[in-house]
Design a protein around this motif. Structure first.
Motif, mmCIF file in Angstrom:
data_model
loop_
_atom_site.group_PDB
_atom_site.id
_atom_site.type_symbol
_atom_site.label_atom_id
_atom_site.label_comp_id
_atom_site.label_asym_id
_atom_site.label_seq_id
_atom_site.Cartn_x
_atom_site.Cartn_y
_atom_site.Cartn_z
ATOM 1 N N LEU A 80 0.817 -1.203 0.000
ATOM 2 C CA LEU A 80 0.000 0.000 0.000
ATOM 3 C C LEU A 80 0.859 1.264 0.000
ATOM 4 C CD1 LEU A 80 -2.986 0.995 0.308
ATOM 5 C CD2 LEU A 80 -2.518 1.115 2.747
ATOM 6 N N THR A 81 1.908 1.290 0.785
ATOM 7 C CA THR A 81 2.670 2.524 0.976
ATOM 8 C C THR A 81 3.838 2.714 0.018
ATOM 9 O OG1 THR A 81 4.036 1.467 2.662
ATOM 10 C CG2 THR A 81 2.077 2.660 3.408
ATOM 11 N N SER A 82 4.498 1.670 -0.379
ATOM 12 C CA SER A 82 5.697 1.812 -1.202
ATOM 13 C C SER A 82 5.414 2.440 -2.567
ATOM 14 C CB SER A 82 6.382 0.460 -1.357
ATOM 15 O OG SER A 82 7.545 0.584 -2.112
ATOM 16 N N PRO A 83 4.437 1.978 -3.337
ATOM 17 C CA PRO A 83 4.173 2.637 -4.627
ATOM 18 C C PRO A 83 3.680 4.080 -4.481
ATOM 19 C CG PRO A 83 3.172 0.465 -4.580
ATOM 20 C CD PRO A 83 3.635 0.763 -3.198
ATOM 21 N N VAL A 84 2.902 4.341 -3.450
ATOM 22 C CA VAL A 84 2.401 5.707 -3.241
ATOM 23 C C VAL A 84 3.556 6.641 -2.894
ATOM 24 C CG1 VAL A 84 0.926 7.146 -1.779
ATOM 25 C CG2 VAL A 84 0.112 4.923 -2.576
ATOM 26 N N ALA A 85 4.444 6.208 -2.024
ATOM 27 C CA ALA A 85 5.596 7.040 -1.658
ATOM 28 C C ALA A 85 6.500 7.283 -2.863
ATOM 29 C CB ALA A 85 6.381 6.381 -0.535
ATOM 30 N N SER A 86 6.724 6.266 -3.656
ATOM 31 C CA SER A 86 7.551 6.424 -4.848
ATOM 32 C C SER A 86 6.909 7.385 -5.837
ATOM 33 C CB SER A 86 7.775 5.065 -5.502
ATOM 34 O OG SER A 86 8.481 5.212 -6.704
ATOM 35 N N HIS A 87 5.606 7.286 -6.005
ATOM 36 C CA HIS A 87 4.900 8.190 -6.907
ATOM 37 C C HIS A 87 5.008 9.636 -6.428
ATOM 38 C CE1 HIS A 87 1.794 9.627 -9.648
ATOM 39 N NE2 HIS A 87 1.248 10.244 -8.609
ATOM 40 N N LEU A 88 4.867 9.846 -5.134
ATOM 41 C CA LEU A 88 4.949 11.201 -4.600
ATOM 42 C C LEU A 88 6.357 11.783 -4.734
ATOM 43 C CD1 LEU A 88 2.693 10.904 -1.443
ATOM 44 C CD2 LEU A 88 2.174 12.043 -3.603
ATOM 45 N N VAL A 89 7.366 10.961 -4.534
ATOM 46 C CA VAL A 89 8.745 11.435 -4.710
ATOM 47 C C VAL A 89 9.000 11.795 -6.168
ATOM 48 C CG1 VAL A 89 11.156 10.688 -4.670
ATOM 49 C CG2 VAL A 89 9.700 10.248 -2.704
ATOM 50 N N ALA A 90 8.555 10.945 -7.094
ATOM 51 C CA ALA A 90 8.764 11.221 -8.519
ATOM 52 C C ALA A 90 7.991 12.466 -8.951
ATOM 53 C CB ALA A 90 8.339 10.019 -9.340
ATOM 54 N N ARG A 91 6.782 12.616 -8.470
ATOM 55 C CA ARG A 91 5.980 13.789 -8.835
ATOM 56 C C ARG A 91 6.587 15.068 -8.265
ATOM 57 N NH1 ARG A 91 0.713 13.894 -11.390
ATOM 58 N NH2 ARG A 91 -0.155 15.937 -10.998
ATOM 59 N N SER A 92 7.090 14.994 -7.047
ATOM 60 C CA SER A 92 7.742 16.154 -6.446
ATOM 61 C C SER A 92 9.010 16.518 -7.219
ATOM 62 C CB SER A 92 8.067 15.860 -4.986
ATOM 63 O OG SER A 92 8.802 16.893 -4.424
ATOM 64 N N ALA A 93 9.759 15.515 -7.613
ATOM 65 C CA ALA A 93 10.971 15.780 -8.402
ATOM 66 C C ALA A 93 10.618 16.397 -9.746
ATOM 67 C CB ALA A 93 11.752 14.491 -8.599
ATOM 68 N N TYR A 94 9.532 15.954 -10.356
ATOM 69 C CA TYR A 94 9.101 16.526 -11.632
ATOM 70 C C TYR A 94 8.698 17.989 -11.460
ATOM 71 C CZ TYR A 94 6.514 17.352 -15.898
ATOM 72 O OH TYR A 94 6.075 17.877 -17.075
ATOM 73 N N ARG A 95 7.919 18.269 -10.421
ATOM 74 C CA ARG A 95 7.428 19.632 -10.215
ATOM 75 C C ARG A 95 8.541 20.610 -9.860
ATOM 76 N NH1 ARG A 95 1.488 19.539 -7.460
ATOM 77 N NH2 ARG A 95 0.516 18.353 -9.120
ATOM 78 N N THR A 96 9.605 20.131 -9.241
ATOM 79 C CA THR A 96 10.725 21.016 -8.903
ATOM 80 C C THR A 96 11.771 21.073 -10.004
ATOM 81 O OG1 THR A 96 11.834 19.228 -7.711
ATOM 82 C CG2 THR A 96 10.427 20.716 -6.419
ATOM 83 N N GLY A 97 11.522 20.361 -11.105
ATOM 84 C CA GLY A 97 12.424 20.434 -12.259
ATOM 85 C C GLY A 97 13.670 19.589 -12.144
ATOM 86 N N GLN A 98 13.676 18.600 -11.290
ATOM 87 C CA GLN A 98 14.867 17.780 -11.107
ATOM 88 C C GLN A 98 14.913 16.560 -12.012
ATOM 89 O OE1 GLN A 98 15.045 16.849 -6.975
ATOM 90 N NE2 GLN A 98 15.250 18.975 -6.354
ATOM 91 N N THR A 99 13.859 16.317 -12.787
ATOM 92 C CA THR A 99 13.843 15.122 -13.627
ATOM 93 C C THR A 99 14.424 15.380 -14.998
ATOM 94 O OG1 THR A 99 11.602 15.590 -14.364
ATOM 95 C CG2 THR A 99 11.856 14.144 -12.469
ATOM 96 N N GLY A 100 14.184 16.522 -15.560
ATOM 97 C CA GLY A 100 14.634 16.781 -16.916
ATOM 98 C C GLY A 100 13.784 15.988 -17.893
#
Length: 121
Positions: A80-100
């Motif tokens: 329940l928690t692992s995919p949600v946490a990973s999604h939130l980290v990836a989305r936060s990285a995208y919104r802050t411009g760290q993904t490229g």
């Protein structure tokens, strides 16, 4: 000891070993992958499978109803928690411009696509 107990102990030991190796591969991926999205994948997929293998191995070793019930709760909350946490980290990285966006084949979160415009091909 009967044959079933010995087989369960052997299977439990093999699953523990495989789970630990899977978790090790996930950690190596987290250290070696270049960007946040790849590291997020390495933090979620192998770790979840490795944790599942370890917990099934432990359940085969313990074989008591209360222990197996507790391990099932751990599996449930891990899934329940692992995919949600990973999604939130990836989305936060995208919104802050760290993904490229250079490595993305399709960027569904691009602001111009959210306006209803279709991309030019």
């Amino acid at each position: 000891m009967n044959a079933w107990t010995e087989a369960a102990d052997l299977a439990g030991a093999v699953l523990l070993l495989l789970g630990c190796l899977q978790c090790l591969l996930g950690v190596i991926g987290m250290l070696r992958f270049p960007d946040v999205l790849s590291r997020s994948h390495a933090a979620t997929k192998p770790q979840t499978l490795g944790m599942l293998l370890v917990l099934v191995g432990v359940a085969l070793q313990l074989r008591h109803a209360i222990d197996v019930g507790t391990l099932l709760l751990i599996v449930f909350f891990q899934f329940l928690t692992s995919p949600v946490a990973s999604h939130l980290v990836a989305r936060s990285a995208y919104r802050t411009g760290q993904t490229g966006s250079r490595g993305l084949l399709r960027d569904d979160l691009d602001p111009q696509l959210s306006d209803g415009e279709q991309p030019e091909e």
